[in-house]
Design a protein around this motif. Sequence first.
Motif, short mmCIF file in Angstrom:
data_model
loop_
_atom_site.label_atom_id
_atom_site.label_comp_id
_atom_site.label_asym_id
_atom_site.label_seq_id
_atom_site.Cartn_x
_atom_site.Cartn_y
_atom_site.Cartn_z
N TRP A 37 -12.06 17.36 -39.01
CA TRP A 37 -11.88 18.68 -38.43
C TRP A 37 -11.20 18.52 -37.08
N VAL A 38 -10.46 19.54 -36.66
CA VAL A 38 -9.90 19.56 -35.33
C VAL A 38 -10.17 20.94 -34.72
N ILE A 39 -10.67 20.95 -33.49
CA ILE A 39 -10.88 22.18 -32.74
C ILE A 39 -9.74 22.32 -31.76
N VAL A 40 -9.07 23.46 -31.78
CA VAL A 40 -7.85 23.65 -31.01
C VAL A 40 -7.98 24.86 -30.09
N GLY A 41 -7.42 24.73 -28.88
CA GLY A 41 -7.31 25.85 -27.95
C GLY A 41 -5.85 26.23 -27.80
N LEU A 42 -5.47 27.45 -28.17
CA LEU A 42 -4.08 27.90 -28.18
C LEU A 42 -3.87 29.04 -27.19
N ASP A 43 -2.91 28.86 -26.27
CA ASP A 43 -2.55 29.92 -25.34
C ASP A 43 -1.66 30.93 -26.07
N ILE A 44 -2.08 32.18 -26.12
CA ILE A 44 -1.37 33.17 -26.93
C ILE A 44 -0.04 33.57 -26.31
N ALA A 45 0.03 33.68 -24.99
CA ALA A 45 1.26 34.13 -24.32
C ALA A 45 2.42 33.18 -24.54
N THR A 46 2.13 31.87 -24.56
CA THR A 46 3.20 30.87 -24.67
C THR A 46 3.19 30.12 -25.99
N ARG A 47 2.13 30.31 -26.78
CA ARG A 47 1.90 29.57 -28.03
C ARG A 47 1.75 28.06 -27.78
N ALA A 48 1.40 27.68 -26.56
CA ALA A 48 1.21 26.28 -26.23
C ALA A 48 -0.21 25.85 -26.57
N TYR A 193 6.08 20.25 -31.95
CA TYR A 193 5.82 21.69 -32.02
C TYR A 193 6.18 22.40 -30.72
N HIS A 194 5.81 21.80 -29.59
CA HIS A 194 6.07 22.43 -28.29
C HIS A 194 7.57 22.56 -28.00
N ASN A 195 8.38 21.73 -28.61
CA ASN A 195 9.81 21.73 -28.32
C ASN A 195 10.65 22.26 -29.48
N THR A 196 10.01 22.99 -30.40
CA THR A 196 10.69 23.59 -31.54
C THR A 196 10.74 25.10 -31.37
N PRO A 197 11.88 25.75 -31.66
CA PRO A 197 11.96 27.22 -31.58
C PRO A 197 10.85 27.89 -32.38
N HIS A 198 10.24 28.92 -31.78
CA HIS A 198 9.09 29.61 -32.37
C HIS A 198 9.47 31.07 -32.63
N ARG A 199 9.30 31.52 -33.87
CA ARG A 199 9.68 32.89 -34.21
C ARG A 199 8.87 33.92 -33.43
N GLY A 200 7.61 33.60 -33.14
CA GLY A 200 6.79 34.52 -32.38
C GLY A 200 7.20 34.66 -30.93
N LEU A 201 8.09 33.77 -30.47
CA LEU A 201 8.59 33.81 -29.09
C LEU A 201 10.08 34.16 -29.05
N GLY A 202 10.58 34.77 -30.12
CA GLY A 202 12.00 35.11 -30.18
C GLY A 202 12.87 33.88 -30.26
N LEU A 203 12.38 32.84 -30.92
CA LEU A 203 13.05 31.55 -31.11
C LEU A 203 13.13 30.72 -29.82
N ALA A 204 12.38 31.11 -28.80
CA ALA A 204 12.21 30.24 -27.64
C ALA A 204 11.15 29.19 -28.00
N THR A 205 11.08 28.11 -27.24
CA THR A 205 10.10 27.07 -27.51
C THR A 205 8.82 27.33 -26.70
N PRO A 206 7.68 26.88 -27.19
CA PRO A 206 6.45 27.00 -26.39
C PRO A 206 6.57 26.33 -25.03
#
Length: 338
Positions: A37-48, A193-206
Motif C-alpha cells: 500500500w502507499v499513502i499519498v498526500g496530493l496538493d490540489i492547486a498544483t497537483r504536486a 509525473y511532476h515534469n509531465t504536462p497535466h490536463r487538469g492544469l491546462g497542460l502545464a506541469t505540476p
Amino acid sequence: VQFDAWKMHVMTLDTTRERYNNMTVEQRSKVKRVRRWVIVGLDIATRAILGFSFCSAPNQEASLQALRMCFSDKTDMLKNVGLNNSRWNFRAPLHLISTDSGNEFGRHPFGGAQFGEAVRRLGGTLLNATTGVPELRGHIERLFLTFDLKWARYLHGATAGAVHLRNDRKPSEEACITDDELHRLFVQFIDEYHNTPHRGLGLATPAGTWDKLSKNVQFDQTQMPGPTALREACGIYQTAGISDSGIRWKNLTYSNGIVRDQRMAAAADQFAQPGHNLEIMIDPLDIGAISVLAGGDLISVPCLDEDMRGRSLEWWNGKQAKRKADAASDAAAHAKAR
C-alpha cells in the motif's frame, strides 16, 4: 491537500535486493509475494505530490510519515535514485487536509486519531469526507489511476487491477521486484509525473505550476511549523539510555540544561537513573534533537553534535554501517600482522 491510501497493482517480493541475492534457491522460493500500500498526500492547486509512505496495510504510523514528508525537501531522495538534475523541494504550510474515513486518518475509537491531532498541531484543519463517495476526492482517485496506467502496468508482477484483465498471466510467478527497488521505481515515476504536462492544469506541469503558485503568501515557508512541532506531531517513540554525559541514543548524546540539572535532582525526580532507559520521541527526518517524555510532558533536547541538525535517521544508519564495514575491512587487512 488530499490524503488517501492505494493498494498497488503490482506483486512484489517481501524482502530487499541485498537479502534476496544472498539467499539460497530454497530460501528464495519461500519469499512472500505481496502487494504494498502507499499513502499519498496530493496538493490540489498544483497537483504536486507532497508526501508518501509505503506500508503492508494502511496504518497510523504510515499516515504520519506521509504527513511529515509534506514539510520536508525531498530532493535528496531523487539524488539517491540517480536523478541528480531534478528537484523535489515542494513544501509549504498545510491549511486544509481532506481524507476518507479510513482508520489510518482518524476513525475514533479504532485508531488513527493521532493523525487528526497532528494536523491540528501543525496548524491545519482536517476534513473527513463521506465514506463510500470517492468522487468527493476525485483528484487523488484520478492520481491513483495515473499510477496504474502509466507506471504499475509496465512493471513485472503487474496485477492489472482485476483478475479478468490478466489473461493467462500469473503476477505471483512474475514478481521479481523487491521492496527497495519498488521504492526507487516509485520515486523515479514521481519525478516524471511532476515534469509531465497535466490536463487538469491546462497542460502545464505540476512542477511549473508549483513554481508559479508558491510565490503566493499561502505558500510562505516561514510559516511552516518548526522542528519541535514536527517531531512531537509526527514522530515515533523510542527508548534511550541515560549516562553522566546525557541521553544516549543510536551512539549520539543529547543534553541541555534540564538534563544536566537532573544529575543534581533527587532520585525520585529524575527522568531515569544512569543505566536505565527512558522514553523519547524522535523525528526520522531530523535527528538533531529529541523530545523526552517526563511527567506526561515532552521536553526538547538537542544533540551535542551540531552536524546532526537536519540529518535523517536513514543517513545516520548508513554512516554507522559504513563506519562498521570500514573497521571490519581494516581489521581483516591487519589480521596477519598479529
